[in-house]
Motif scaffolding. Structure first.
Motif, PDB file in Angstrom:
ATOM      1  N   THR A 130       0.839  -1.203   0.000  1.00 29.21           N
ATOM      2  CA  THR A 130       0.000   0.000   0.000  1.00 29.21           C
ATOM      3  C   THR A 130       0.866   1.242   0.000  1.00 29.21           C
ATOM      4  OG1 THR A 130      -1.712  -1.178   1.204  1.00 29.21           O
ATOM      5  CG2 THR A 130      -1.802   1.223   1.240  1.00 29.21           C
ATOM      6  N   LYS A 131       1.941   1.179   0.782  1.00 33.52           N
ATOM      7  CA  LYS A 131       2.868   2.299   0.871  1.00 33.52           C
ATOM      8  C   LYS A 131       3.480   2.595  -0.494  1.00 33.52           C
ATOM      9  CE  LYS A 131       6.523   1.083   2.990  1.00 33.52           C
ATOM     10  NZ  LYS A 131       7.300   0.671   4.158  1.00 33.52           N
ATOM     11  N   ALA A 132       3.882   1.550  -1.201  1.00 32.57           N
ATOM     12  CA  ALA A 132       4.497   1.731  -2.514  1.00 32.57           C
ATOM     13  C   ALA A 132       3.506   2.353  -3.500  1.00 32.57           C
ATOM     14  CB  ALA A 132       4.997   0.390  -3.053  1.00 32.57           C
ATOM     15  N   LYS A 133       2.255   1.906  -3.433  1.00 31.33           N
ATOM     16  CA  LYS A 133       1.261   2.449  -4.353  1.00 31.33           C
ATOM     17  C   LYS A 133       0.996   3.922  -4.084  1.00 31.33           C
ATOM     18  CE  LYS A 133      -1.031  -1.904  -5.481  1.00 31.33           C
ATOM     19  NZ  LYS A 133      -2.286  -2.681  -5.487  1.00 31.33           N
ATOM     20  N   LYS A 134       0.966   4.322  -2.804  1.00 32.38           N
ATOM     21  CA  LYS A 134       0.770   5.733  -2.483  1.00 32.38           C
ATOM     22  C   LYS A 134       1.945   6.563  -2.984  1.00 32.38           C
ATOM     23  CE  LYS A 134      -2.279   5.227   1.533  1.00 32.38           C
ATOM     24  NZ  LYS A 134      -2.427   5.450   2.990  1.00 32.38           N
ATOM     25  N   LEU A 135       3.139   6.027  -2.842  1.00 36.32           N
ATOM     26  CA  LEU A 135       4.306   6.732  -3.350  1.00 36.32           C
ATOM     27  C   LEU A 135       4.251   6.832  -4.866  1.00 36.32           C
ATOM     28  CD1 LEU A 135       6.979   5.170  -0.995  1.00 36.32           C
ATOM     29  CD2 LEU A 135       6.549   7.605  -1.235  1.00 36.32           C
ATOM     30  N   ASP A 136       3.762   5.771  -5.521  1.00 35.26           N
ATOM     31  CA  ASP A 136       3.618   5.800  -6.969  1.00 35.26           C
ATOM     32  C   ASP A 136       2.748   6.957  -7.418  1.00 35.26           C
ATOM     33  OD1 ASP A 136       4.867   3.789  -8.734  1.00 35.26           O
ATOM     34  OD2 ASP A 136       4.059   2.369  -7.298  1.00 35.26           O
ATOM     35  N   GLU A 137       1.683   7.222  -6.679  1.00 35.01           N
ATOM     36  CA  GLU A 137       0.761   8.278  -7.079  1.00 35.01           C
ATOM     37  C   GLU A 137       1.447   9.632  -7.179  1.00 35.01           C
ATOM     38  OE1 GLU A 137      -2.317   8.022  -8.034  1.00 35.01           O
ATOM     39  OE2 GLU A 137      -2.596   5.888  -7.628  1.00 35.01           O
ATOM     40  N   VAL A 138       2.546   9.808  -6.456  1.00 30.61           N
ATOM     41  CA  VAL A 138       3.241  11.088  -6.485  1.00 30.61           C
ATOM     42  C   VAL A 138       3.897  11.333  -7.838  1.00 30.61           C
ATOM     43  CG1 VAL A 138       5.015  12.475  -5.353  1.00 30.61           C
ATOM     44  CG2 VAL A 138       3.541  11.011  -4.024  1.00 30.61           C
ATOM     45  N   LEU A 139       4.143  10.272  -8.602  1.00 29.82           N
ATOM     46  CA  LEU A 139       4.729  10.449  -9.920  1.00 29.82           C
ATOM     47  C   LEU A 139       3.863  11.341 -10.804  1.00 29.82           C
ATOM     48  CD1 LEU A 139       5.905   6.797 -10.719  1.00 29.82           C
ATOM     49  CD2 LEU A 139       7.280   8.682  -9.884  1.00 29.82           C
ATOM     50  N   VAL A 140       2.564  11.350 -10.550  1.00 23.95           N
ATOM     51  CA  VAL A 140       1.656  12.148 -11.376  1.00 23.95           C
ATOM     52  C   VAL A 140       1.001  13.274 -10.592  1.00 23.95           C
ATOM     53  CG1 VAL A 140       1.177  10.344 -13.065  1.00 23.95           C
ATOM     54  CG2 VAL A 140      -0.142  10.420 -10.949  1.00 23.95           C
ATOM     55  N   LYS A 141       1.416  13.489  -9.350  1.00 21.95           N
ATOM     56  CA  LYS A 141       0.789  14.521  -8.517  1.00 21.95           C
ATOM     57  C   LYS A 141       0.889  15.908  -9.149  1.00 21.95           C
ATOM     58  CE  LYS A 141       0.938  16.630  -3.916  1.00 21.95           C
ATOM     59  NZ  LYS A 141      -0.511  16.525  -3.676  1.00 21.95           N
ATOM     60  N   ALA A 142       2.022  16.206  -9.774  1.00 21.36           N
ATOM     61  CA  ALA A 142       2.235  17.545 -10.311  1.00 21.36           C
ATOM     62  C   ALA A 142       1.337  17.845 -11.509  1.00 21.36           C
ATOM     63  CB  ALA A 142       3.702  17.732 -10.710  1.00 21.36           C
ATOM     64  N   VAL A 143       0.802  16.806 -12.182  1.00 17.64           N
ATOM     65  CA  VAL A 143      -0.002  17.048 -13.379  1.00 17.64           C
ATOM     66  C   VAL A 143      -1.448  16.601 -13.206  1.00 17.64           C
ATOM     67  CG1 VAL A 143       1.957  16.937 -14.945  1.00 17.64           C
ATOM     68  CG2 VAL A 143       0.718  14.835 -14.395  1.00 17.64           C
TER      69      VAL A 143
END
Length: 729
Positions: free
Chosen positions: A30-43
């Protein structure tokens, strides 16, 4: 080919916010998936943002992911119209959102621009089966939030690739269907090893003969990633890409052929020495593209995180054509004398090459607390593209040598943008949104283009793009929002080739919406007013390699309303309708016809239907079986901005059936999924794309000019099917 150092240079470092360390593997996943979401947070934007958007999850994509390209999987989202050159959704496909062409749609993958820097188009054919490596995606309609790469004038498509998996797994997927279509996919994941490391990958092959004659497609692709994750860090090294060999079908057919032989394909057509019609067997587009990314997300404390990213993309390939009776002079060759007779023409085979490198650096920093969430960032990219042509065979070769280039040019493009966006919770009712971007673009070309004329462009643009909005929480089930966004966009290469004086386009986008959610029932309504200056609208014409041409239209606008809902009728039955009603107008259209200028006044913008509607009736009689009836209606539209009768595309209404049956065996496999898709079940004959052109003919009546109209259409397949099985272990 160009530099030896083309190996994996792509990095995209990203930093996130995550809570404290968790010990179990499930929590690590779950932690990894939440971190993954940051890859697209800026857009991306969240559910409460005053930006009109739709989200699509991995599970939703998988239901119909059995061979067709990604645009086909987005077909039932609001305001989306898709097209397929080969007629079956495999090969060269595209989508338009709110009537705006794919050249005005921004696409990012993990926050990295995928839209081609020079043509400004997204070529999905270069990423066969990429849908199998998507965790989720977001489609923002209108200008949307500030993004990386070229601006968005119709939509932004923001893709997040596969998240790290907790458990080791393997997957084999195969599908077969009409027109000898087939898809074969193998995926694997090691799961999180030592709670920190994962390696995952995919290999795919998609092939189809196409609905249109000889419109074959052979797509090979790969995806490989290595992941490191701990409490506050995510590092991902990713490489993906593919190769495509596609027999061309971009010529379309005229109205007579549409009636007599819908599948006829003129590409590769020639006459042999006996006057018999033949077809060159290698009239293909042959292109390879490799992407390298490395993502690093880091959280410093409960408030601060950062994102840095590098990307390298290497593309190379050619379009091959057999050409009859070509002038030697066109290829810089001298005439010959054969048996005492001058010879100035020859049959030949030519290749038009692209060879390009694309580098990207993204970096952003995020600060958030209970009231404010601020992201500031920078994106810089450099594109270096060679355009050249070769004659690889000629019946009479004159003085040509192997590997000679009959044209040779280069293009350089540098793109630098800085942005800052913030969401501020004013109180329990109001949330404010602000977004400012400054973007500088420099585009420079040199050398000779394919028509052997000098092509020199040296343009520099600086754009200021502000955005603001407010969300009002009426109660626990209702939100209202309003936003304003300003966007500017540079012309693409084809725009400069067709008109050296082309102007950049500007857009002021106003969005007003209402979101309602109560239990499983949702209803979204929004109205938009997109006010353009010098919008680059599709003219209806194509260039000599099948790319659509655009022209500045002065003042124009798009005004519309979009409605969508999820309606649970019973526990087993759900309705998912959406409809978009719009008026899309050029304020004034002037054209030359029969030698005279005509002012047509206000006209419809090309390829902009006033009605686009879709619906899904989803029935799940038992837990592991689902059947859906998917319907799509697209109203009348014109392929020109003159509303010429010859440019009209008739409305169409199609219906598909999608079935998904899941089995969970007690041994060997964790899950077995059977998927079926029957497209166009009522065998509707329709065309969703085409072209329109005019030319002046002054030969029949000397001294007068008569305008001749012509058109072409891309017929789509009647009833066709795909059947697939996925084995997960």
């Amino acid at each position: 080919m160009k530099h030896l150092s083309r190996v994996v240079i792509a990095m995209a470092l990203t930093v996130t916010g995550l809570a404290t360390a968790q010990n179990s593997q499930e929590q690590d996943s779950t932690k990894a998936k939440k971190l993954d979401e940051v890859l697209v947070k800026a857009v991306r934007v969240n559910a409460k943002s005053p930006i009109t958007h739709s989200n699509l999850s991995k599970e939703e994509i998988a239901k119909r992911n059995i061979g067709q390209d990604l645009p086909m999987l987005l077909n039932f989202l609001p305001s989306v119209v898709t097209s397929s050159d080969a007629g079956a959704g495999i090969g060269y496909t595209a989508l338009r959102v709110r009537g705006v062409s794919s050249q005005s749609t921004n696409v990012t993958i993990n926050g990295i621009p995928y839209t081609d820097a020079e043509s400004l188009g997204a070529f999905w054919v270069n990423l066969g089966d990429f849908s199998s490596s998507i965790e989720n995606l977001q489609v923002q309609r209108g200008v949307g939030t500030s993004t990386n790469g070229s601006g968005a004038f119709g939509a932004s498509i923001n893709i997040l690739t596969d998240a790290a998996s907790q458990e080791a797994s393997g997957e084999i997927s195969n599908s077969f269907g009409s027109f000898n279509s087939r898809k074969h996919t193998v995926k694997f994941s090691t799961g999180l090893m030592n709670e920190h490391f994962e390696i995952a990958g995919r290999l795919s092959n998609i092939a189809s003969d196409g609905y249109v004659d000889r419109a074959s497609t052979d797509l090979k692709s790969y995806f490989l990633q290595g992941t490191y994750v701990d409490d506050n860090t995510l590092i991902k090294a990713i490489t993906f890409g593919g190769s495509e060999v596609t027999y061309q079908s971009w010529n379309g057919i005229d109205e007579d052929m549409l009636r007599d032989d819908r599948t006829y394909n003129t590409a590769g057509e020639y006459e042999d020495e006996n006057g018999n019609v033949q077809f060159y067997d290698n009239e293909v587009d042959d292109y390879k593209q490799d992407h390298y990314q490395l993502h690093w997300n880091q959280r410093f404390n409960n408030n601060w995180s950062t994102n840095i990213g590098l990307n390298y993309t290497y593309g190379r390939g050619f379009f091959e054509q057999f050409k009859e009776d070509e002038d030697f002079a066109t290829y810089g060759l001298d005439p010959l004398v054969v048996d005492g007779q001058p010879l100035e023409e020859t049959d030949l085979i030519r290749r038009r090459w692209l060879d390009n490198d694309f580098y990207v650096l993204n970096a952003s920093v995020n600060y958030k607390n209970n009231e404010i969430d601020v992201t500031s960032g920078i994106s810089a990219s450099h594109y270096d593209g060679d355009h050249f042509g070769e004659v690889i065979w000629a019946r009479f070769a004159s003085q040509s040598n192997i590997r000679d280039r009959y044209y040779d040019g280069n293009a350089l493009k540098n793109d630098l943008s800085v942005f800052s966006k913030a969401t501020y919770k004013l109180n329990d009712r109001f949330q404010l949104y602000g977004d400012v971007q400054v973007r500088n673009v420099n585009y420079k070309t040199s050398g000779i283009n394919s028509d052997l004329s000098e092509f020199l462009v040296d343009e520099n643009f600086t754009f200021f793009n502000p955005k603001a909005g407010v969300t009002y929480k009426y109660d626990d089930t209702n939100d209202l929002y309003f936003s304003y966004a300003r966007a500017n966009r540079e012309p693409n290469r084809n725009d400069f080739e067709s008109n050296p004086d082309v102007k950049p386009e500007q857009l002021n986008d106003f969005e007003l919406g209402w979101r309602h959610k109560k239990g499983n029932f949702t209803f979204n309504a929004n109205t938009y007013f997109m006010l353009y200056n010098e919008q680059l609208v599709l003219s209806g014409e194509l260039n000599d390699v099948g790319a659509p041409l655009r022209t500045n239209s002065g003042k124009s606008y798009r005004l519309g309303i979009e409605l969508e809902a999820v309606v649970p009728v019973t526990k087993q039955l759900t309705l998912q309708p959406n409809i978009a009603l719009s008026s899309n107008k050029n304020d004034e259209t002037v054209r030359s016809f029969d030698g005279e200028l005509q002012n047509l006044g206000s006209t419809d913008i090309a390829f902009s239907p006033s009605v686009v509607a879709a619906n899904a009736i989803v029935y799940q009689p038992i837990k592991n079986f689902q059947v859906s009836l998917l319907s799509k209606f697209v109203g009348d539209q014109f392929m020109s901005n003159t509303e010429a009768d010859a440019s009209k595309l008739d409305s169409f209404f199609t219906n598909d059936i999608n079935l998904v049956y899941t089995i969970k065996p007690k041994s060997i496999f964790k899950t077995v999924v059977f998927t079926g898709l029957v497209n166009n079940i009522f065998n509707e004959k329709y065309e969703n794309n085409g072209y329109y052109f005019t030319y002046d003919d002054d030969f029949s009546n000397p001294g007068t000019i008569s305008t001749v109209e012509g058109n072409g259409f891309y017929p789509q397949a009647g009833t066709n099917f795909l059947l697939g099985a996925t084995l997960i272990f």
